[in-house]
Design an enzyme around this catalytic site. Structure first.
Site, PDB file in Angstrom:
ATOM      1  N   ASP A  38     -37.592 -33.972 -62.376  1.00 60.86           N
ATOM      2  CA  ASP A  38     -38.024 -35.277 -61.869  1.00 60.86           C
ATOM      3  C   ASP A  38     -38.577 -36.152 -62.999  1.00 60.86           C
ATOM      4  OD1 ASP A  38     -38.464 -37.177 -59.950  1.00 60.86           O
ATOM      5  OD2 ASP A  38     -40.313 -36.298 -59.192  1.00 60.86           O
ATOM      6  N   ARG A  51     -32.879 -47.390 -65.348  1.00 63.73           N
ATOM      7  CA  ARG A  51     -33.104 -46.035 -64.846  1.00 63.73           C
ATOM      8  C   ARG A  51     -32.027 -45.044 -65.292  1.00 63.73           C
ATOM      9  NH1 ARG A  51     -36.193 -44.769 -60.803  1.00 63.73           N
ATOM     10  NH2 ARG A  51     -34.656 -43.323 -59.985  1.00 63.73           N
ATOM     11  N   HIS A  55     -31.495 -40.842 -66.761  1.00 62.23           N
ATOM     12  CA  HIS A  55     -30.632 -39.730 -66.343  1.00 62.23           C
ATOM     13  C   HIS A  55     -29.828 -39.204 -67.538  1.00 62.23           C
ATOM     14  CE1 HIS A  55     -31.847 -40.416 -62.319  1.00 62.23           C
ATOM     15  NE2 HIS A  55     -31.161 -41.524 -62.128  1.00 62.23           N
ATOM     16  N   LEU A 149     -26.026 -15.612 -68.162  1.00 60.95           N
ATOM     17  CA  LEU A 149     -26.870 -16.424 -67.274  1.00 60.95           C
ATOM     18  C   LEU A 149     -26.098 -16.910 -66.040  1.00 60.95           C
ATOM     19  CD1 LEU A 149     -29.528 -18.220 -66.864  1.00 60.95           C
ATOM     20  CD2 LEU A 149     -28.236 -20.029 -68.011  1.00 60.95           C
ATOM     21  N   GLU A 225     -43.807 -18.752 -57.447  1.00 59.86           N
ATOM     22  CA  GLU A 225     -45.000 -19.314 -58.093  1.00 59.86           C
ATOM     23  C   GLU A 225     -44.623 -20.716 -58.571  1.00 59.86           C
ATOM     24  OE1 GLU A 225     -48.037 -17.910 -58.472  1.00 59.86           O
ATOM     25  OE2 GLU A 225     -47.385 -16.129 -57.375  1.00 59.86           O
TER      26      GLU A 225
HETATM   27  C1  FPP Z   1     -34.978 -37.265 -60.561  1.00 59.05           C
HETATM   28  O1  FPP Z   1     -35.521 -38.299 -61.329  1.00 59.05           O
HETATM   29  C2  FPP Z   1     -33.686 -36.896 -61.098  1.00 59.05           C
HETATM   30  C3  FPP Z   1     -32.502 -36.999 -60.436  1.00 59.05           C
HETATM   31  C4  FPP Z   1     -32.378 -37.473 -59.052  1.00 59.05           C
HETATM   32  C5  FPP Z   1     -31.250 -36.659 -61.105  1.00 59.05           C
HETATM   33  C6  FPP Z   1     -31.309 -35.477 -62.007  1.00 59.05           C
HETATM   34  C7  FPP Z   1     -30.170 -35.545 -62.908  1.00 59.05           C
HETATM   35  C8  FPP Z   1     -30.192 -35.240 -64.198  1.00 59.05           C
HETATM   36  C9  FPP Z   1     -31.345 -34.672 -64.896  1.00 59.05           C
HETATM   37  C10 FPP Z   1     -28.960 -35.487 -64.944  1.00 59.05           C
HETATM   38  C11 FPP Z   1     -28.358 -34.243 -65.457  1.00 59.05           C
HETATM   39  C12 FPP Z   1     -27.832 -33.335 -64.455  1.00 59.05           C
HETATM   40  C13 FPP Z   1     -26.642 -32.739 -64.562  1.00 59.05           C
HETATM   41  C14 FPP Z   1     -26.283 -31.611 -63.681  1.00 59.05           C
HETATM   42  C15 FPP Z   1     -25.635 -33.172 -65.553  1.00 59.05           C
HETATM   43  P1  FPP Z   1     -35.806 -39.696 -60.643  1.00 59.05           P
HETATM   44  O2  FPP Z   1     -34.653 -40.595 -60.888  1.00 59.05           O
HETATM   45  O3  FPP Z   1     -36.136 -39.468 -59.199  1.00 59.05           O
HETATM   46  O4  FPP Z   1     -37.056 -40.167 -61.443  1.00 59.05           O
HETATM   47  P2  FPP Z   1     -38.278 -41.027 -60.874  1.00 59.05           P
HETATM   48  O5  FPP Z   1     -38.935 -40.181 -59.816  1.00 59.05           O
HETATM   49  O6  FPP Z   1     -39.118 -41.244 -62.064  1.00 59.05           O
HETATM   50  O7  FPP Z   1     -37.671 -42.290 -60.315  1.00 59.05           O
END
Ligand code: FPP
Length: 264
Positions: A38, A51, A55, A149, A225
């Protein structure tokens, strides 16, 4: 380069990490680690970026954490990439994430194969494009023989949805006379989930400060945990990851039994 930690050319930083992990007794190490990645959006906004830049930065972090899991010999890593609720996000962000998953698979599959990673996607298929589904299945098939893994990517995943799908599967078998209702025990139920055959979650990590499970691995995390950090996912480091494992190893897990300090 993967496996660098164990070979020639490993940096002091990498050697320190392995040394730290090596001090954790084997029987105290988590078998299954799950991560709620997150804070990508907050990371980007904090830097005045859009944003989606968060990612993209998050992919680099995932790469380094996957690498460290391979190097340390972790058994199962599950990451939450896209929830069944994430479809509510603006369409351009959803589309960006889908193309990022595709790009990630394309770029990383060879390295995963070279490192004996086995891949499984957890979640629903509906809503994902045919092309992406083909790529996901192709990647799973190509890595099916991996004996290192176990890497699970939860994409279009919700814990309640997974439980409902398992219930429907078992109910259909019971209705068809293939399964006695009394035979539906914890083992049979676990075997009907997307994580069939894998150990339950030992350590659940969530980055970026929120203290909730957000519909992730509800059944599998029954005795997990939890380890929370304020760090946004793009800034999360292998050091923090190993720190979470060291902290986990110091916890007293009771699985509903007596606290050894209070028990006889
Ligand atoms: C949450 O951050 C993250 C996501 C919803 C997407 C997670 C995706 C990645 C880490 C990209 C890589 C993944 C793969 C499998 C290639 P958020 O956007 O909710 O952040 P915020 O809470 O700060 O808005």
């Amino acid at each position: 380069m993967w496996k660098k930690i164990l070979g020639i050319g490993a940096s002091k930083r990498e050697k320190d990490l392995v040394a730290l992990y090596d001090r954790v007794p084997k029987e105290k190490r988590p078998r299954h680690i799950a991560i709620i990645m997150d804070g990508n959006g907050r990371w980007a906004e904090g830097k005045g970026l859009i944003r989606t830049a968060g990612h993209r930065a998050g992919v680099h972090t995932l790469r380094s954490i996957l690498q460290v899991c391979v190097d340390l010999g972790i058994e199962v890593l599950t990451v939450y990439a896209f929830s069944t609720e994430n479809w509510k996000r603006p369409r351009p962000e959803v589309d960006f994430l889908m193309s990022l998953f595709s790009e990630y698979l394309e770029k990383e599959i060879q390295e995963m194969e070279d490192n004996h990673v086995r891949l499984r996607f957890l979640g629903r298929e509906d809503g994902m494009s045919e092309a992406l589904l083909r790529q996901m299945h192709g990647a799973e098939d190509r890595l099916a023989a991996g004996d290192g893994l176990q890497f699970n990517i939860a994409a279009n995943y919700g814990g309640q949805d997974e439980i409902l799908r398992a219930v429907r599967t078992l109910a259909a078998r019971a209705a068809a006379g293939d399964l006695a209702p009394d035979a539906i025990d914890a083992a049979a139920f676990s075997a009907a989930l997307d994580t069939a055959g894998q150990p339950p979650v030992d350590l659940m990590i969530r980055t970026s400060g929120d203290l909730r499970l957000s519909n992730f691995l509800l059944w599998q995390a029954a005795y997990a945990e939890f380890w929370f950090t304020e760090t946004n996912w793009p800034d999360f480091t292998p050091e923090e990851f190993v720190q979470a494992i060291v902290d986990f190893a110091q916890r007293k897990r009771r699985f509903g039994g007596l606290n050894p300090r209070k028990g006889k």
